[in-house]
Design an enzyme around this catalytic site. Structure first.
Site, PDB file in Angstrom:
ATOM      1  N   ILE A 212       0.867  -1.166   0.000  1.00  0.00           N
ATOM      2  CA  ILE A 212       0.000   0.000   0.000  1.00  0.00           C
ATOM      3  C   ILE A 212       0.911   1.225   0.000  1.00  0.00           C
ATOM      4  O   ILE A 212       2.076   1.146   0.374  1.00  0.00           O
ATOM      5  CB  ILE A 212      -0.977   0.027   1.203  1.00  0.00           C
ATOM      6  CG1 ILE A 212      -0.227  -0.008   2.538  1.00  0.00           C
ATOM      7  CG2 ILE A 212      -1.963  -1.115   1.114  1.00  0.00           C
ATOM      8  CD1 ILE A 212      -1.153   0.055   3.747  1.00  0.00           C
ATOM      9  N   ASP A 213       0.377   2.347  -0.449  1.00  0.00           N
ATOM     10  CA  ASP A 213       1.184   3.550  -0.607  1.00  0.00           C
ATOM     11  C   ASP A 213       1.742   4.031   0.728  1.00  0.00           C
ATOM     12  O   ASP A 213       1.197   3.743   1.804  1.00  0.00           O
ATOM     13  CB  ASP A 213       0.351   4.674  -1.231  1.00  0.00           C
ATOM     14  CG  ASP A 213      -0.123   4.337  -2.623  1.00  0.00           C
ATOM     15  OD1 ASP A 213       0.525   3.508  -3.287  1.00  0.00           O
ATOM     16  OD2 ASP A 213      -1.145   4.916  -3.048  1.00  0.00           O
ATOM     17  N   LYS A 214       2.792   4.829   0.639  1.00  0.00           N
ATOM     18  CA  LYS A 214       3.423   5.393   1.822  1.00  0.00           C
ATOM     19  C   LYS A 214       2.407   6.137   2.685  1.00  0.00           C
ATOM     20  O   LYS A 214       2.402   6.009   3.916  1.00  0.00           O
ATOM     21  CB  LYS A 214       4.546   6.339   1.402  1.00  0.00           C
ATOM     22  CG  LYS A 214       5.211   7.077   2.560  1.00  0.00           C
ATOM     23  CD  LYS A 214       6.274   8.047   2.065  1.00  0.00           C
ATOM     24  CE  LYS A 214       6.893   8.837   3.214  1.00  0.00           C
ATOM     25  NZ  LYS A 214       7.904   9.808   2.726  1.00  0.00           N
TER      26      LYS A 214
END
Length: 402
Positions: A212-214
């Site tokens: 998942i994105d930062k």
């Protein structure tokens, strides 16, 4: 503290999950297919049981993979050579490495042999082609919020602001760095009792099977041995992993529930972003959504998203193209002065209040709420859910005042 509205909105999205916030909420459905001004396809749901059901009715895509699906047209072709012909711009060595890491599925089974021979009609699902992680990834003593762990896998609740694995510009401080320390510490402890625990150091890409994105918070599963990694990769490739997200979006969708089917690829005008891309360079991307709560008199909403595919920035891109970008998402139209102006439409709040809400969002208000899969070794069905972090709750509560 959780407001009553948030408690009612955050019903547990998976049956059988024991979490503090467990309520059920049915969504209104419309019967006709709709599309927005950008021509994206929306398929409103007729299932009155709501988004808690994993068996979605209505239109279904024949796309079964996380990334790309290919069908062999000739026999006796090596798997690595076949994929090298099918995928442009990727070296043969990277394809070989990716096959060995377990991201390729042939006829429903993970295949880790680059020399595997294909027959006519074999169905090949290729996950994300990855580069090698830095060879000097070091364990780092970073606290982990462990939701579940056994000898084969670990489920963690990732905080916003943490990258999943080291990359250019993020040599340390990643979830993988933290996981290496956690598992190595376990191994050292086990050695004192003469028992053995496998660590992620023996697994390609350190057991990462999805990301998942930062800026996104929430649940991820990581493999601790090769068998678990292969089993989880197969489930992601076969699209049997249940993933649900919560997002605070600008505006409220006209349909309380629906489906977005629009291909995603690298934005040709900005290579750091993704976008809706038609043609060969766009990959099929499908997201289902349901409105959980209207906020600020409809100028914002809490939306649940369920993924059928797993493209980079998929929810963020689909939310923007649907006209409802995620609040705080500067890259995709959900931040800055434009977002503040949208929130104060109709005199719902004054300019300073709108700017204050936007300033509260140091990242996109997107949270990986729940995760469900079959244990890759035991076969047991597993479901997990975690509540959003404090910054998400604060934004929701602030918007609920209007």
């Amino acid at each position: 503290a959780y407001s009553r509205q948030l408690i009612m909105a955050l019903c547990s999205p998976l049956r059988g999950v024991k979490v503090p916030l467990r309520f059920h909420h049915a969504f209104r459905r419309t019967a006709c297919q709709q599309s927005n001004s950008r021509g994206l396809a929306f398929f409103p749901r007729a299932n009155a049981s709501g988004l808690e059901s994993d068996a979605l009715s209505g239109h279904q895509s024949d796309f079964k993979g996380e990334e790309e699906v290919f069908v062999a047209r000739a026999s006796s072709s090596r798997l690595d050579a076949f994929l090298a012909d099918q995928i442009s711009g990727v070296s043969r060595s990277r394809i070989v490495e990716s096959i060995k890491s377990g991201v390729v599925v042939v006829n429903g089974a993970v295949t880790t042999k680059p020399s595997h021979r294909l027959d006519v009609g074999d169905r090949v699902i290729c996950g994300e082609i990855i580069a090698s992680p830095p060879a000097d990834v070091a364990p780092e003593n970073i606290p982990l919020d462990v939701v579940f762990e056994d000898d084969h896998l670990i489920v963690v609740n990732k905080p916003p602001g943490m990258v999943v694995h080291p990359s250019a510009g993020h040599a340390g401080g990643s979830l993988v760095n933290a996981l290496l320390f956690h598992c190595n510490r376990q191994r050292r402890s086990d050695e004192t009792t003469k028992t053995t625990t496998m660590t992620t150091t023996n697994v390609p890409r350190l057991g990462v099977v999805h990301r998942i994105d930062k800026g996104t918070s929430g649940l991820l599963v990581m493999a601790k041995d090769a068998a678990a990694q292969a089993g989880l990769q197969t489930q992601f490739a076969n699209r049997s992993v249940a993933r649900r997200y919560l997002a605070v979006c600008l505006g409220t969708p006209s349909s309380d529930a629906g489906r977005v089917d629009a291909p995603i690829g690298r934005d040709p005008t900005d290579r750091t972003r993704m976008g809706i891309v038609r043609g060969a360079s766009g990959r099929q991307a499908i997201s289902n959504f349901g409105v959980r709560a209207r906020l600020a008199r409809g100028n914002a909403s809490l939306v649940e998203w369920r993924l059928e595919t797993g493209r980079t920035h998929q929810i963020r891109v689909h939310a923007r193209e649907a006209g409802h970008p995620i609040v705080g998402d500067d890259a995709y139209g959900g931040g800055g002065g434009a977002a503040a102006e949208f929130l104060r439409r109709g005199g719902v709040m004054d300019a300073s209040a709108a700017r204050r809400v936007v300033a509260m969002c140091a990242r996109p208000m997107l949270h990986a709420r729940s995760l469900g899969f079959a244990h890759p070794v035991s076969g047991e069905e597993m479901s997990f859910a975690v509540d959003p972090p404090r910054d998400f709750v604060d934004v929701f509560n602030e918007l609920s005042k209007y």
